[in-house]
Design a protein around this motif. Structure first.
Motif, mmCIF file in Angstrom:
data_model
loop_
_atom_site.group_PDB
_atom_site.id
_atom_site.type_symbol
_atom_site.label_atom_id
_atom_site.label_comp_id
_atom_site.label_asym_id
_atom_site.label_seq_id
_atom_site.Cartn_x
_atom_site.Cartn_y
_atom_site.Cartn_z
ATOM 1 N N GLU A 57 -28.938 72.889 -8.437
ATOM 2 C CA GLU A 57 -29.092 71.860 -7.417
ATOM 3 C C GLU A 57 -28.146 72.139 -6.245
ATOM 4 O O GLU A 57 -27.433 71.265 -5.763
ATOM 5 N N CYS A 58 -28.165 73.369 -5.803
ATOM 6 C CA CYS A 58 -27.306 73.781 -4.676
ATOM 7 C C CYS A 58 -28.082 74.696 -3.736
ATOM 8 O O CYS A 58 -28.726 75.651 -4.191
ATOM 9 N N ASP A 59 -28.017 74.399 -2.444
ATOM 10 C CA ASP A 59 -28.567 75.313 -1.447
ATOM 11 C C ASP A 59 -27.560 76.412 -1.117
ATOM 12 O O ASP A 59 -27.915 77.442 -0.544
ATOM 13 N N PHE A 60 -26.306 76.180 -1.445
ATOM 14 C CA PHE A 60 -25.233 77.136 -1.179
ATOM 15 C C PHE A 60 -24.092 76.855 -2.146
ATOM 16 O O PHE A 60 -24.001 75.764 -2.716
ATOM 17 N N TYR A 61 -23.248 77.867 -2.348
ATOM 18 C CA TYR A 61 -22.094 77.730 -3.231
ATOM 19 C C TYR A 61 -20.803 77.817 -2.426
ATOM 20 O O TYR A 61 -20.769 78.425 -1.353
ATOM 21 N N PHE A 62 -19.747 77.255 -2.981
ATOM 22 C CA PHE A 62 -18.418 77.443 -2.421
ATOM 23 C C PHE A 62 -17.759 78.591 -3.184
ATOM 24 O O PHE A 62 -17.814 78.631 -4.414
ATOM 25 N N ALA A 115 -19.947 65.286 -5.182
ATOM 26 C CA ALA A 115 -18.979 65.593 -6.243
ATOM 27 C C ALA A 115 -18.662 64.325 -7.015
ATOM 28 O O ALA A 115 -17.605 63.718 -6.860
ATOM 29 N N ILE A 116 -19.614 63.900 -7.844
ATOM 30 C CA ILE A 116 -19.433 62.697 -8.650
ATOM 31 C C ILE A 116 -19.755 63.012 -10.110
ATOM 32 O O ILE A 116 -20.545 63.912 -10.398
ATOM 33 N N ASP A 117 -19.145 62.273 -11.026
ATOM 34 C CA ASP A 117 -19.355 62.493 -12.465
ATOM 35 C C ASP A 117 -20.517 61.649 -12.986
ATOM 36 O O ASP A 117 -20.375 60.879 -13.939
ATOM 37 N N TRP A 147 -29.597 64.991 -4.655
ATOM 38 C CA TRP A 147 -30.201 66.300 -4.445
ATOM 39 C C TRP A 147 -31.670 66.170 -4.015
ATOM 40 O O TRP A 147 -32.114 66.786 -3.038
ATOM 41 N N LYS A 148 -32.424 65.340 -4.736
ATOM 42 C CA LYS A 148 -33.848 65.180 -4.427
ATOM 43 C C LYS A 148 -34.054 64.576 -3.044
ATOM 44 O O LYS A 148 -34.954 64.984 -2.296
ATOM 45 N N LEU A 149 -33.228 63.606 -2.693
ATOM 46 C CA LEU A 149 -33.338 62.992 -1.366
ATOM 47 C C LEU A 149 -33.036 64.013 -0.262
ATOM 48 O O LEU A 149 -33.689 64.025 0.787
ATOM 49 N N CYS A 150 -32.036 64.856 -0.509
ATOM 50 C CA CYS A 150 -31.686 65.894 0.469
ATOM 51 C C CYS A 150 -32.828 66.898 0.638
ATOM 52 O O CYS A 150 -33.115 67.343 1.749
ATOM 53 N N PRO A 161 -29.322 70.599 3.881
ATOM 54 C CA PRO A 161 -28.666 71.503 2.933
ATOM 55 C C PRO A 161 -27.610 70.748 2.121
ATOM 56 O O PRO A 161 -26.837 69.963 2.671
ATOM 57 N N ALA A 162 -27.610 70.982 0.812
ATOM 58 C CA ALA A 162 -26.716 70.227 -0.060
ATOM 59 C C ALA A 162 -26.099 71.107 -1.139
ATOM 60 O O ALA A 162 -26.662 72.131 -1.539
ATOM 61 N N ASN A 163 -24.925 70.670 -1.589
ATOM 62 C CA ASN A 163 -24.242 71.301 -2.721
ATOM 63 C C ASN A 163 -23.891 70.203 -3.707
ATOM 64 O O ASN A 163 -23.176 69.258 -3.374
ATOM 65 N N ILE A 164 -24.417 70.310 -4.927
ATOM 66 C CA ILE A 164 -24.113 69.361 -5.995
ATOM 67 C C ILE A 164 -23.120 70.048 -6.915
ATOM 68 O O ILE A 164 -23.464 71.003 -7.610
ATOM 69 N N ALA A 165 -21.875 69.579 -6.901
ATOM 70 C CA ALA A 165 -20.787 70.266 -7.602
ATOM 71 C C ALA A 165 -21.110 70.493 -9.075
ATOM 72 O O ALA A 165 -21.561 69.585 -9.781
ATOM 73 N N ASP A 166 -20.883 71.739 -9.514
ATOM 74 C CA ASP A 166 -21.010 72.140 -10.916
ATOM 75 C C ASP A 166 -22.448 72.077 -11.445
ATOM 76 O O ASP A 166 -22.663 72.061 -12.650
#
Length: 235
Positions: A120-125, A91-93, A102-105, A111-116
């Protein structure tokens, strides 16, 4: 024949209750969005590490660091931070830096979530209503977080205020039943009997039920008839 079965509706997510207790969750960032992600992870009993310069921590994240609720790495993200991580929440701007995470994950199958950034998300909140053991999540599959919040509030408004307490008691009764009837082959009978209790007792009765009531009720499970008396009858 096809009318007998549910229609497939593509485009959804597989909504599951992900157990991350004692797992290592890495949070990249320390702002408002990161604070929300951290709370979700802590509520699920995860071990959380936050990577962010101290100057970038908001008041809530700084509080959790000072209280020892999370571990803190006082600098920007580095690839080595992924070692031992079971999940990454970014969660960075900084779109370029986020994509790098994301690519490294993906390379490391973490499993990763890139906010917004839905692609680039394996799952959502989702938007979550919590009442003790009860959790109700509303997801729009990344399309409208604010709408998810509105729907969640509408659902929560229809639920009784004592639902969480009732669920806690049902959970305790279920544990006791497994002690009384531990054999695997009794599984179907246990499930049917517990369903009967939940369907025949009122929510208020389930809230009021104490350990003595549970013990008396379990004697009826063991009886030949397997009947389910009311709380009034038990007492």
């Amino acid at each position: 024949m096809s009318q007998k079965f549910p229609k497939v509706q593509g485009g959804g997510s597989l909504i599951v209750a992900w157990q991350v207790k004692s797992k290592h969750v890495l949070v990249v960032g320390g702002g408002e969005v990161a604070a929300g992600r951290i709370l979700h992870a802590l509520n699920a009993d995860a071990q959380v590490t936050v990577v962010c310069p101290a100057s970038g921590l908001n008041d809530e994240v700084a509080f959790r660091v000072s209280e020892g609720q999370v571990s803190h790495i006082d600098r920007n993200f580095e690839p080595s931070d992924l070692e031992g991580a079971d999940m990454v929440l970014c969660a960075i701007d900084d779109p370029e830096a986020s994509t790098t995470v994301w690519k490294l994950c993906k390379e490391k199958r973490i499993p990763a979530n890139i906010a917004d950034v839905p692609p680039e998300c394996d799952f959502y909140f989702g938007s979550v209503h919590r009442d003790g053991p009860l959790q109700v999540m509303v997801s729009t599959n990344g399309n409208g977080p604010k709408l998810a919040s509105i729907v969640r509030k509408k659902i929560a408004a229809t639920l009784p205020g004592n639902m969480g307490a009732a669920i806690e008691n049902v959970g305790e009764l279920r544990k006791k039943l497994r002690v009384v009837a531990p054999r695997t082959e009794e599984g179907p009978k246990r499930m049917k009997w517990m369903s009967g209790v939940c369907e025949s007792w009122s929510l208020d009765d389930l809230v009021e039920m104490n350990e003595n009531d549970m013990d008396r009720l379990l004697r009826h499970y063991e009886s030949e008839s397997g009947e389910i008396p009311t709380l009034k009858e038990l007492r």
